[in-house]
Design a protein around this motif. Sequence first.
Motif, mmCIF file in Angstrom:
data_model
loop_
_atom_site.group_PDB
_atom_site.id
_atom_site.type_symbol
_atom_site.label_atom_id
_atom_site.label_comp_id
_atom_site.label_asym_id
_atom_site.label_seq_id
_atom_site.Cartn_x
_atom_site.Cartn_y
_atom_site.Cartn_z
ATOM 1 N N ALA A 152 0.806 -1.228 0.000
ATOM 2 C CA ALA A 152 0.000 0.000 0.000
ATOM 3 C C ALA A 152 0.837 1.274 0.000
ATOM 4 O O ALA A 152 0.283 2.366 -0.111
ATOM 5 C CB ALA A 152 -0.924 -0.008 1.222
ATOM 6 N N ASP A 153 2.149 1.172 0.100
ATOM 7 C CA ASP A 153 3.015 2.344 0.210
ATOM 8 C C ASP A 153 3.301 2.929 -1.173
ATOM 9 O O ASP A 153 4.017 2.334 -1.976
ATOM 10 C CB ASP A 153 4.321 1.969 0.908
ATOM 11 C CG ASP A 153 5.161 3.168 1.273
ATOM 12 O OD1 ASP A 153 5.042 4.228 0.618
ATOM 13 O OD2 ASP A 153 5.946 3.052 2.229
ATOM 14 N N LEU A 154 2.753 4.098 -1.431
ATOM 15 C CA LEU A 154 2.900 4.728 -2.747
ATOM 16 C C LEU A 154 4.295 5.284 -2.999
ATOM 17 O O LEU A 154 4.608 5.688 -4.113
ATOM 18 C CB LEU A 154 1.860 5.843 -2.904
ATOM 19 C CG LEU A 154 0.408 5.390 -2.833
ATOM 20 C CD1 LEU A 154 -0.534 6.583 -2.902
ATOM 21 C CD2 LEU A 154 0.102 4.380 -3.923
ATOM 22 N N GLU A 155 5.135 5.303 -1.976
ATOM 23 C CA GLU A 155 6.495 5.828 -2.151
ATOM 24 C C GLU A 155 7.518 4.741 -2.446
ATOM 25 O O GLU A 155 8.662 5.048 -2.770
ATOM 26 C CB GLU A 155 6.894 6.642 -0.923
ATOM 27 C CG GLU A 155 6.044 7.895 -0.772
ATOM 28 C CD GLU A 155 6.479 8.775 0.377
ATOM 29 O OE1 GLU A 155 7.562 8.540 0.960
ATOM 30 O OE2 GLU A 155 5.727 9.708 0.691
ATOM 31 N N LEU A 156 7.121 3.491 -2.336
ATOM 32 C CA LEU A 156 8.040 2.394 -2.655
ATOM 33 C C LEU A 156 8.050 2.165 -4.163
ATOM 34 O O LEU A 156 7.137 2.589 -4.871
ATOM 35 C CB LEU A 156 7.602 1.122 -1.932
ATOM 36 C CG LEU A 156 7.822 1.126 -0.413
ATOM 37 C CD1 LEU A 156 7.280 -0.154 0.204
ATOM 38 C CD2 LEU A 156 9.295 1.299 -0.069
ATOM 39 N N PRO A 157 9.073 1.474 -4.674
ATOM 40 C CA PRO A 157 9.109 1.184 -6.107
ATOM 41 C C PRO A 157 7.830 0.465 -6.556
ATOM 42 O O PRO A 157 7.247 -0.329 -5.820
ATOM 43 C CB PRO A 157 10.336 0.273 -6.254
ATOM 44 C CG PRO A 157 11.197 0.604 -5.076
ATOM 45 C CD PRO A 157 10.249 0.949 -3.971
ATOM 46 N N GLU A 158 7.414 0.769 -7.762
ATOM 47 C CA GLU A 158 6.156 0.260 -8.300
ATOM 48 C C GLU A 158 6.060 -1.267 -8.250
ATOM 49 O O GLU A 158 4.986 -1.825 -8.015
ATOM 50 C CB GLU A 158 5.989 0.748 -9.744
ATOM 51 C CG GLU A 158 4.606 0.547 -10.277
ATOM 52 C CD GLU A 158 4.405 1.233 -11.608
ATOM 53 O OE1 GLU A 158 3.750 0.613 -12.460
ATOM 54 O OE2 GLU A 158 4.896 2.363 -11.796
#
Length: 134
Positions: free
Chosen positions: A68-74
């Motif tokens: 759910a972390d939008l800042e991690l790599p896609e």
Amino acid sequence: MAKGITFLELVGKARENVPAISSAEAKEKMESNPNTLIIDVQDAKDAGACGLIPSSKNISLGMLPIRADLELPENLRDPDLADRTRPVIITCGAGGQAALGAYILKLMGFEDVSFIEGGTGAWKEAGYKVETPA
């Protein structure tokens, strides 16, 4: 040695901050809004023993904040968790892990997140269908 928090205390904290819904309320929400995302946070082997709610996605509790972390790599994220306004219902075998998963998503900015009281066990007990994971 200092006493840390227990699993049940963590679940209690989660329950104070995220709404529990009944199986019937979850089913109604799923039917009234097909965009509702159902996530089972059990480890895959445990979800297999209990079954999965149809159309649910299995993401273990440990991987949920990563997915759910939008800042991690896609490649680490789950695209189904990109929209923080999408309704999300969390489940597990009996409800404890689901409460924690819902609380994690709430802390991460999800606006409409809840968990099924009693988890997939309560869902089955209510007479609703479950599927065996592949």
